[in-house]
Design a protein around this motif. Structure first.
Motif, PDB file in Angstrom:
ATOM      1  N   ASN A 150       0.662  -1.600  -0.500  1.00  0.00           N
ATOM      2  CA  ASN A 150      -0.037  -0.051  -0.018  1.00  0.00           C
ATOM      3  C   ASN A 150       1.251   1.492   0.290  1.00  0.00           C
ATOM      4  OD1 ASN A 150      -2.498   1.612   0.611  1.00  0.00           O
ATOM      5  ND2 ASN A 150      -1.741   1.980   2.164  1.00  0.00           N
ATOM      6  N   GLU A 151       1.738   1.603   0.671  1.00  0.00           N
ATOM      7  CA  GLU A 151       3.216   2.423   0.962  1.00  0.00           C
ATOM      8  C   GLU A 151       3.484   2.688  -0.681  1.00  0.00           C
ATOM      9  OE1 GLU A 151       3.627   4.333   3.158  1.00  0.00           O
ATOM     10  OE2 GLU A 151       2.607   2.958   5.293  1.00  0.00           O
ATOM     11  N   ALA A 152       3.909   2.051  -1.898  1.00  0.00           N
ATOM     12  CA  ALA A 152       4.271   1.447  -2.630  1.00  0.00           C
ATOM     13  C   ALA A 152       3.230   2.603  -3.613  1.00  0.00           C
ATOM     14  CB  ALA A 152       5.059   0.587  -3.533  1.00  0.00           C
ATOM     15  N   PHE A 153       2.198   2.367  -3.358  1.00  0.00           N
ATOM     16  CA  PHE A 153       1.189   2.307  -4.445  1.00  0.00           C
ATOM     17  C   PHE A 153       0.384   4.195  -4.218  1.00  0.00           C
ATOM     18  CE2 PHE A 153      -0.285  -2.237  -4.865  1.00  0.00           C
ATOM     19  CZ  PHE A 153      -0.421  -1.682  -6.509  1.00  0.00           C
ATOM     20  N   ALA A 154       0.626   4.210  -2.899  1.00  0.00           N
ATOM     21  CA  ALA A 154      -0.010   5.803  -2.563  1.00  0.00           C
ATOM     22  C   ALA A 154       1.376   6.345  -2.161  1.00  0.00           C
ATOM     23  CB  ALA A 154      -0.018   5.366  -0.031  1.00  0.00           C
ATOM     24  N   TYR A 155       2.672   6.210  -2.597  1.00  0.00           N
ATOM     25  CA  TYR A 155       4.017   6.775  -2.598  1.00  0.00           C
ATOM     26  C   TYR A 155       3.442   7.315  -4.696  1.00  0.00           C
ATOM     27  CZ  TYR A 155       8.462   8.693  -3.473  1.00  0.00           C
ATOM     28  OH  TYR A 155      10.116   9.267  -3.721  1.00  0.00           O
ATOM     29  N   ARG A 156       3.331   6.298  -5.824  1.00  0.00           N
ATOM     30  CA  ARG A 156       2.924   6.616  -6.219  1.00  0.00           C
ATOM     31  C   ARG A 156       1.632   7.988  -6.759  1.00  0.00           C
ATOM     32  NH1 ARG A 156       5.403   3.414 -10.120  1.00  0.00           N
ATOM     33  NH2 ARG A 156       3.519   4.287 -11.986  1.00  0.00           N
ATOM     34  N   ARG A 157       0.757   7.737  -6.284  1.00  0.00           N
ATOM     35  CA  ARG A 157      -0.479   8.676  -6.242  1.00  0.00           C
ATOM     36  C   ARG A 157      -0.115  10.405  -5.406  1.00  0.00           C
ATOM     37  NH1 ARG A 157      -3.247   4.142  -4.360  1.00  0.00           N
ATOM     38  NH2 ARG A 157      -2.870   5.014  -2.083  1.00  0.00           N
ATOM     39  N   TRP A 158       0.552  10.100  -4.840  1.00  0.00           N
ATOM     40  CA  TRP A 158       1.440  11.586  -4.450  1.00  0.00           C
ATOM     41  C   TRP A 158       2.802  12.121  -4.993  1.00  0.00           C
ATOM     42  CZ3 TRP A 158       6.850  12.861  -3.208  1.00  0.00           C
ATOM     43  CH2 TRP A 158       7.204  14.045  -2.542  1.00  0.00           C
ATOM     44  N   LEU A 159       3.443  11.197  -6.280  1.00  0.00           N
ATOM     45  CA  LEU A 159       4.507  11.886  -6.954  1.00  0.00           C
ATOM     46  C   LEU A 159       3.461  12.213  -8.957  1.00  0.00           C
ATOM     47  CD1 LEU A 159       6.890   8.631  -7.134  1.00  0.00           C
ATOM     48  CD2 LEU A 159       7.424  10.551  -6.529  1.00  0.00           C
ATOM     49  N   TYR A 160       2.617  11.822  -8.325  1.00  0.00           N
ATOM     50  CA  TYR A 160       1.488  11.885  -9.477  1.00  0.00           C
ATOM     51  C   TYR A 160       0.519  13.864  -9.132  1.00  0.00           C
ATOM     52  CZ  TYR A 160       1.954   7.578 -12.386  1.00  0.00           C
ATOM     53  OH  TYR A 160       2.660   6.762 -13.208  1.00  0.00           O
ATOM     54  N   SER A 161       0.818  14.716  -8.386  1.00  0.00           N
ATOM     55  CA  SER A 161      -0.115  15.533  -7.793  1.00  0.00           C
ATOM     56  C   SER A 161       1.240  16.586  -8.033  1.00  0.00           C
ATOM     57  CB  SER A 161       0.231  15.294  -5.948  1.00  0.00           C
ATOM     58  OG  SER A 161       1.360  15.496  -5.696  1.00  0.00           O
ATOM     59  N   PHE A 162       3.054  16.156  -8.222  1.00  0.00           N
ATOM     60  CA  PHE A 162       3.082  16.809  -8.480  1.00  0.00           C
ATOM     61  C   PHE A 162       2.804  17.439 -10.977  1.00  0.00           C
ATOM     62  CE2 PHE A 162       5.098  15.729  -5.058  1.00  0.00           C
ATOM     63  CZ  PHE A 162       5.024  16.989  -4.477  1.00  0.00           C
ATOM     64  N   GLN A 163       2.216  16.476 -11.042  1.00  0.00           N
ATOM     65  CA  GLN A 163       1.937  16.575 -12.492  1.00  0.00           C
ATOM     66  C   GLN A 163       0.600  16.221 -13.173  1.00  0.00           C
ATOM     67  OE1 GLN A 163       4.161  12.437 -12.898  1.00  0.00           O
ATOM     68  NE2 GLN A 163       5.658  13.175 -13.872  1.00  0.00           N
TER      69      GLN A 163
END
Length: 411
Positions: A150-163
Motif C-alpha cells: 500500500n505504501e508504494a501505491f500511495a507514494y505513486r499517487r503522491w508523485l502524480y500530484s506534481f504532474q
C-alpha cells in the motif's frame, strides 16, 4: 579479547554490508530500465558478490538480506534522530542526499512497509534530490517484489500530484495494477489504485472492459476484479458512456439474448428495446445520450450475467459467480426503475455516493408496480425459480415481494 573479536566481527560485517549496498547502487546507476527485484534463496556465502543483475532484473541472495537491511535501517534511523536543522542540511547537500537514497533503496526493496522511509523519500523529492520519473520507476520495482504494498501505491499517487493529468502515462499505470493483481490474488491495494486511475485519468472505459474480462477468465475466483468491473459499469453509466454506432445489433446482442431468456422478444433496434425496457418513461425528461448509455451499460450487465453462467458451467458453483450475476441484475433493475420514476437526470450521480439518493431509490423500489412493467415482471417471475436463498436476496435488494416460506414449527 572476546570484546575485541566482537568489535572486529561487527566491523567486518559493516564493511561487507557497505560493499553490498554499493554494488546495488551501482546497478541502479548502470541500468535505468530495471524491471524487477527478487530475494534469491541461498543460505551460504560463496565468496562472490550476492548482488545478481541479469537483463534488467536485480536479485539479492537471501543469506545477506537481513544483515544488509539491518545496517541500512540503523543508518536511516540515525538520520531521523538528528535535529530538524541537521536533517535539512543533509537533504540540501547533494552528496549526502545521494548516500541517503542509497540506503533507502536497499531498505525499501527488502521491507517496503516502513512508512518512515517513504517519508524520507518524499522529503528528498521535495528538495529536488530525487527525480519524479526515477521514483516512479523505483516504486514499480518495489511492487515487483511486494505487489500488495500500500505504501508504494500511495507514494505513486503522491508523485502524480506534481504532474498534470495529460503528462501521466495512464495505460502504463493500469498495467502496473494488473501485474500486481496478477501476482497476488485479492490484491485490495492494486484494485483500489486502479479505481483511482479510473477516476483521475482520461476515459479508459472501453479498454478496461476488455482487460477486466480477460482477467476474469484467467482468475476465476478473484472477486476483487468482479467488484472493480461493477465500479467500471457504474462509472460508464455515470459518464453517459456508450460505443459509437449504438444501433448495430452486435452491440446489443447480449441484451437481446437476456430478453429471450426471460421469454420476451424484441426487434434488434434501440427504439424497440427502449419501448420494452422503459414503457412508462417520460422521454422529454431524459436525453438521448443518457438513453444510449443506458442500453450500452445494460448490454454489458447482460453480458456479465451470461459470463457468470458460462463460468459456472465450466468450473462449478462459486460464490463470486453468483454475487457478480446478482450485481449485474441489480444494475439493470435499478436503472429501469430510476428512469421510469424520474430519479435519473442529466447530472446522474452514483446511488452509493449519497445516503439520500440510495434511500430515495429504495423508496421507489418499495412502491414500484412490477405488474405494469412487462420486462421487470418477466425478470421477477424467472428469478423466483433460482431457489429460496436467491428469492430472499431479491426481496431485500429489489423488492420483488416473493412470498416468504414459513419457518418449520418445532415440536
Amino acid at each position: 579479547m572476546e570484546e575485541d573479536m566482537e568489535v572486529d566481527l561487527n566491523n567486518e560485517k559493516r564493511v561487507l554490508c557497505e560493499k553490498i549496498i554499493r554494488d546495488i547502487n551501482a546497478v541502479f546507476v548502470k541500468d535505468a530500465d530495471l524491471a524487477s527485484f527478487e530475494i534469491i534463496p541461498k543460505e551460504t556465502n560463496c565468496n562472490k558478490s550476492p548482488v545478481v543483475h541479469v537483463e534488467h532484473n536485480l536479485g539479492l541472495e537471501s543469506w545477506c538480506a537481513q544483515h544488509v537491511y539491518d545496517h541500512a535501517h540503523r543508518t536511516l534511523i540515525l538520520h531521523r534522530r538528528q535535529t530538524l536543522q541537521q536533517q535539512l542540511r543533509t537533504l540540501q547537500q547533494q552528496q549526502q542526499s545521494d548516500a541517503l537514497a542509497k540506503y533507502l533503496n536497499v531498505a525499501l526493496l527488502i521491507n517496503p512497509d516502513v512508512t518512515t522511509f517513504w517519508h524520507i523519500r518524499r522529503q528528498l523529492v521535495q528538495k529536488n534530490r530525487l527525480s519524479i520519473n526515477k521514483e516512479l520507476q523505483f516504486s514499480a520495482l518495489v511492487l515487483s517484489i511486494k505487489p500488495k504494498s500500500n505504501e508504494a501505491f500511495a507514494y505513486r499517487r503522491w508523485l502524480y500530484s506534481f504532474q498534470s493529468a495529460d503528462a501521466i502515462d495512464w495505460p502504463n499505470e493500469i498495467s502496473i495494477c494488473e501485474r500486481s493483481a496478477d501476482r497476488c490474488a485479492s490484491n485490495y491495494h492494486a484494485w483500489s489504485h486502479r479505481q483511482w486511475v479510473l477516476r483521475s485519468g482520461p476515459c479508459l472505459l472501453q479498454s478496461e472492459l476488455l482487460r477486466t474480462e480477460k482477467f476474469l477468465r484467467k482468475h476465476i475466483s478473484d472477486y476483487s476484479c468482479y467488484h472493480y468491473r461493477q465500479v467500471l459499469l457504474a462509472r460508464a453509466y455515470e459518464l453517459c458512456f456508450f460505443m459509437p454506432n449504438g444501433e448495430s445489433q452486435p452491440q446489443l446482442a447480449s441484451l437481446l439474448d437476456l430478453l429471450a431468456e426471460y421469454g420476451l422478444s424484441c426487434e434488434p433496434n434501440t427504439e424497440a428495446l427502449l419501448q420494452l425496457l422503459l414503457p412508462n418513461m417520460n422521454r422529454s425528461a431524459v436525453s438521448g445520450q443518457r438513453l444510449r448509455s443506458f442500453l450500452y451499460c445494460c448490454n454489458v450487465a447482460a453480458y456479465d450475467m451470461r459470463l457468470c453462467l458460462e463460468q459456472r458451467a465450466l468450473y462449478g458453483p462459486r460464490d463470486c459467480f453468483e454475487l457478480h450475476r446478482r450485481a449485474a441484475l441489480k444494475f439493470i433493475v435499478d436503472q429501469c426503475v430510476r428512469l421510469q420514476t424520474g430519479l435519473a437526470d442529466e447530472h446522474y450521480q452514483l446511488p452509493a455516493h449519497t445516503a439520500a439518493a440510495a434511500n430515495e431509490l429504495q423508496s421507489q423500489l418499495n412502491k414500484f408496480d412490477y405488474g405494469r412493467h412487462p420486462f421487470l415482471e418477466a425478470v421477477r417471475q424467472a428469478e423466483s425459480a433460482l431457489g429460496c436463498k436467491h428469492q430472499r436476496w431479491c426481496n431485500l435488494h429489489l423488492q420483488f415481494a416473493y412470498p416468504v416460506p414459513e419457518a418449520p414449527q418445532r415440536n
